[in-house]
Design an enzyme around this catalytic site. Structure first.
Site, PDB file in Angstrom:
ATOM      1  N   ASP A  30      74.583   6.172  19.393  1.00  0.00           N
ATOM      2  CA  ASP A  30      74.166   7.425  20.036  1.00  0.00           C
ATOM      3  C   ASP A  30      73.003   7.144  20.983  1.00  0.00           C
ATOM      4  O   ASP A  30      72.084   6.381  20.661  1.00  0.00           O
ATOM      5  CB  ASP A  30      73.748   8.441  18.960  1.00  0.00           C
ATOM      6  CG  ASP A  30      73.687   9.866  19.498  1.00  0.00           C
ATOM      7  OD1 ASP A  30      74.506  10.693  19.067  1.00  0.00           O
ATOM      8  OD2 ASP A  30      72.814  10.152  20.356  1.00  0.00           O
ATOM      9  N   ILE A  31      73.029   7.789  22.148  1.00  0.00           N
ATOM     10  CA  ILE A  31      71.994   7.562  23.169  1.00  0.00           C
ATOM     11  C   ILE A  31      70.648   8.156  22.742  1.00  0.00           C
ATOM     12  O   ILE A  31      69.605   7.764  23.251  1.00  0.00           O
ATOM     13  CB  ILE A  31      72.465   8.163  24.517  1.00  0.00           C
ATOM     14  CG1 ILE A  31      71.777   7.493  25.692  1.00  0.00           C
ATOM     15  CG2 ILE A  31      72.278   9.671  24.569  1.00  0.00           C
ATOM     16  CD1 ILE A  31      72.410   7.842  27.032  1.00  0.00           C
ATOM     17  N   ASN A  87      79.810  18.127  13.884  1.00  0.00           N
ATOM     18  CA  ASN A  87      79.360  19.431  14.352  1.00  0.00           C
ATOM     19  C   ASN A  87      80.522  20.126  15.059  1.00  0.00           C
ATOM     20  O   ASN A  87      81.235  19.506  15.848  1.00  0.00           O
ATOM     21  CB  ASN A  87      78.186  19.263  15.314  1.00  0.00           C
ATOM     22  CG  ASN A  87      76.963  18.659  14.631  1.00  0.00           C
ATOM     23  OD1 ASN A  87      76.710  18.927  13.458  1.00  0.00           O
ATOM     24  ND2 ASN A  87      76.222  17.838  15.345  1.00  0.00           N
ATOM     25  N   HIS A 100      83.826  13.998  17.330  1.00  0.00           N
ATOM     26  CA  HIS A 100      83.080  12.795  16.978  1.00  0.00           C
ATOM     27  C   HIS A 100      82.432  12.998  15.630  1.00  0.00           C
ATOM     28  O   HIS A 100      82.053  14.110  15.265  1.00  0.00           O
ATOM     29  CB  HIS A 100      82.023  12.461  18.038  1.00  0.00           C
ATOM     30  CG  HIS A 100      81.156  13.625  18.419  1.00  0.00           C
ATOM     31  ND1 HIS A 100      81.587  14.619  19.263  1.00  0.00           N
ATOM     32  CD2 HIS A 100      79.904  13.967  18.037  1.00  0.00           C
ATOM     33  CE1 HIS A 100      80.630  15.518  19.406  1.00  0.00           C
ATOM     34  NE2 HIS A 100      79.595  15.156  18.660  1.00  0.00           N
ATOM     35  N   HIS A 102      79.246  11.697  13.440  1.00  0.00           N
ATOM     36  CA  HIS A 102      77.974  10.968  13.453  1.00  0.00           C
ATOM     37  C   HIS A 102      77.890  10.122  12.179  1.00  0.00           C
ATOM     38  O   HIS A 102      78.176  10.610  11.074  1.00  0.00           O
ATOM     39  CB  HIS A 102      76.791  11.935  13.442  1.00  0.00           C
ATOM     40  CG  HIS A 102      76.696  12.830  14.635  1.00  0.00           C
ATOM     41  ND1 HIS A 102      75.790  12.627  15.652  1.00  0.00           N
ATOM     42  CD2 HIS A 102      77.376  13.955  14.974  1.00  0.00           C
ATOM     43  CE1 HIS A 102      75.911  13.587  16.564  1.00  0.00           C
ATOM     44  NE2 HIS A 102      76.865  14.417  16.171  1.00  0.00           N
TER      45      HIS A 102
HETATM   46  P1  5GP Z   1      77.001  16.760  19.042  1.00  0.00           P
HETATM   47  O1  5GP Z   1      75.707  17.483  19.288  1.00  0.00           O
HETATM   48  O2  5GP Z   1      78.098  17.236  19.992  1.00  0.00           O
HETATM   49  O3  5GP Z   1      77.443  16.758  17.613  1.00  0.00           O
HETATM   50  O4  5GP Z   1      76.712  15.246  19.360  1.00  0.00           O
HETATM   51  C1  5GP Z   1      76.806  14.702  20.621  1.00  0.00           C
HETATM   52  C2  5GP Z   1      75.997  13.420  20.588  1.00  0.00           C
HETATM   53  O5  5GP Z   1      76.338  12.667  21.737  1.00  0.00           O
HETATM   54  C3  5GP Z   1      74.487  13.617  20.596  1.00  0.00           C
HETATM   55  O6  5GP Z   1      73.920  13.060  19.430  1.00  0.00           O
HETATM   56  C4  5GP Z   1      74.042  12.913  21.862  1.00  0.00           C
HETATM   57  O7  5GP Z   1      72.819  12.242  21.725  1.00  0.00           O
HETATM   58  C5  5GP Z   1      75.200  11.961  22.134  1.00  0.00           C
HETATM   59  N1  5GP Z   1      75.378  11.632  23.528  1.00  0.00           N
HETATM   60  C6  5GP Z   1      75.375  12.522  24.568  1.00  0.00           C
HETATM   61  N2  5GP Z   1      75.589  11.880  25.726  1.00  0.00           N
HETATM   62  C7  5GP Z   1      75.738  10.548  25.406  1.00  0.00           C
HETATM   63  C8  5GP Z   1      75.974   9.386  26.205  1.00  0.00           C
HETATM   64  O8  5GP Z   1      76.118   9.421  27.429  1.00  0.00           O
HETATM   65  N3  5GP Z   1      76.065   8.204  25.530  1.00  0.00           N
HETATM   66  C9  5GP Z   1      75.922   8.111  24.181  1.00  0.00           C
HETATM   67  N4  5GP Z   1      76.022   6.901  23.635  1.00  0.00           N
HETATM   68  N5  5GP Z   1      75.696   9.205  23.412  1.00  0.00           N
HETATM   69  C10 5GP Z   1      75.602  10.402  24.021  1.00  0.00           C
END
Ligand code: 5GP
Length: 114
Positions: A30-31, A87, A100, A102
């Site tokens: 994760d970024i 999520n 996705h 985590h």
């Molecule tokens: P969500 O909030 O949808 O459950 O998680 C999305 C996740 O994607 C977040 O934890 C966010 O930090 C990660 N994320 C968003 N953009 C990027 C990206 O460009 N590269 C990577 N590696 N992770 C990302």
């Protein structure tokens, strides 16, 4: 239809630290890590979110979870444990509309989540 962000990572159009990949799933760091180890594992098929998965996806979803556990073990999280999080939708905190899971570990995680 345009590619999702995570499809673009899988296609190497956007750089990411990929830690595992097979024909069906890809796992990358994760970024914006929320724990010492924070990896996302995604199906290559762009299912938007778990609520949009269909019964036809049952093998893929099982595979995703089994590989999540394998990736966690590979990253050294098996002994102390880890958390898997999916999520779904705005109240669930979903920000990227490509399913996705985590994988979070490397520190003690609080419960309940915020
Ligand atoms: P969500 O909030 O949808 O459950 O998680 C999305 C996740 O994607 C977040 O934890 C966010 O930090 C990660 N994320 C968003 N953009 C990027 C990206 O460009 N590269 C990577 N590696 N992770 C990302």
């Amino acid at each position: 239809m345009s590619k999702t962000l995570f499809e673009r990572i899988v296609a190497r159009e956007i750089p990411a630290q990929i830690v595992f990949e097979d024909d069906f799933v890809c796992a990358f760091r994760d970024i914006n890590a929320q724990a010492p180890t924070h990896v996302l594992i995604v199906p290559k098929k762009p299912i938007p979110r778990i609520a949009e998965a269909s019964p036809d996806d049952h093998k893929l979803l099982g595979h995703l979870l089994l590989k999540a556990a394998e990736v966690a073990a590979k990253l050294g999280l098996k002994e102390n444990g880890y958390r898997l999080v999916i999520n779904n939708g705005s109240d669930g905190g979903e920000t990227v509309p490509h399913l996705h899971c985590h994988i979070l570990g490397g520190r003690h995680l609080q419960w309940p989540p915020g």
